[in-house]
Scaffold this active site. Structure first.
Site, PDB file in Angstrom:
ATOM      1  N   CYS A 155     -39.965  -0.986  50.769  1.00 46.86           N
ATOM      2  CA  CYS A 155     -39.756  -2.377  50.153  1.00 46.86           C
ATOM      3  C   CYS A 155     -38.319  -2.429  48.716  1.00 46.86           C
ATOM      4  CB  CYS A 155     -41.098  -2.841  49.253  1.00 46.86           C
ATOM      5  SG  CYS A 155     -42.104  -3.217  50.737  1.00 46.86           S
ATOM      6  N   ALA A 156     -37.837  -3.164  48.617  1.00 47.85           N
ATOM      7  CA  ALA A 156     -37.061  -3.316  47.738  1.00 47.85           C
ATOM      8  C   ALA A 156     -37.990  -3.278  45.787  1.00 47.85           C
ATOM      9  CB  ALA A 156     -35.924  -4.079  47.425  1.00 47.85           C
TER      10      ALA A 156
END
Length: 141
Positions: A49-50
């Site tokens: 996940c960013a």
């Protein structure tokens, strides 16, 4: 308190504009129970996940019939809303059910997928994979 997935779906159906759905998604994130600060650990962090995403899995009972409950958090409002949708969609199910074959289809049903960046879409897939993995581990006993 987070609404049921059926209530969430009904509310999304009433909202025609993406901006309204976006605001509702953020509101769902605000309604989600808080993840205790002690659970903001590297072990609970979702890889891929960013944004920063943490997800905890709890099982009531053992083996395939254990009832799964998920709680999550993120440092991004929209991602917290995505977590809230997954929590509403997948919590309360038996471990043997895992995640539905395509929970992403729920997001697509309301046009959310086409409005997410590629990074957020990848993060969403990472969250689903984490939930599937945790459910599989619990179901195996």
């Amino acid at each position: 308190m987070l609404p049921t997935i059926d209530d969430i779906a009904e509310n999304f159906e009433l909202l025609d504009e993406w901006d309204d759905r976006y605001r509702y998604l953020i509101e769902l994130g605000r309604l989600m129970p808080e993840l205790p600060e002690a659970d903001h650990t590297e072990a609970n962090r979702v890889q891929g996940c960013a944004s920063q995403v943490w997800l905890t899995t709890k099982a009531e009972g053992r083996g395939p019939d254990a009832t799964m409950t998920f709680v999550g958090d993120s440092d991004a409002h929209i991602v917290r809303g995505l977590i809230a949708l997954l929590v509403a969609l997948l919590s309360g199910r038996p471990a043997k059910a895992g995640a539905p074959s395509d929970p992403i289809a729920f997001f697509e049903r309301f046009g959310l997928g086409q409005h997410l960046t590629q990074q957020r879409s990848n993060g969403l897939r990472s969250m689903v994979e984490r939930i599937r993995s945790d459910a599989g581990r619990v179901a195996a006993g």
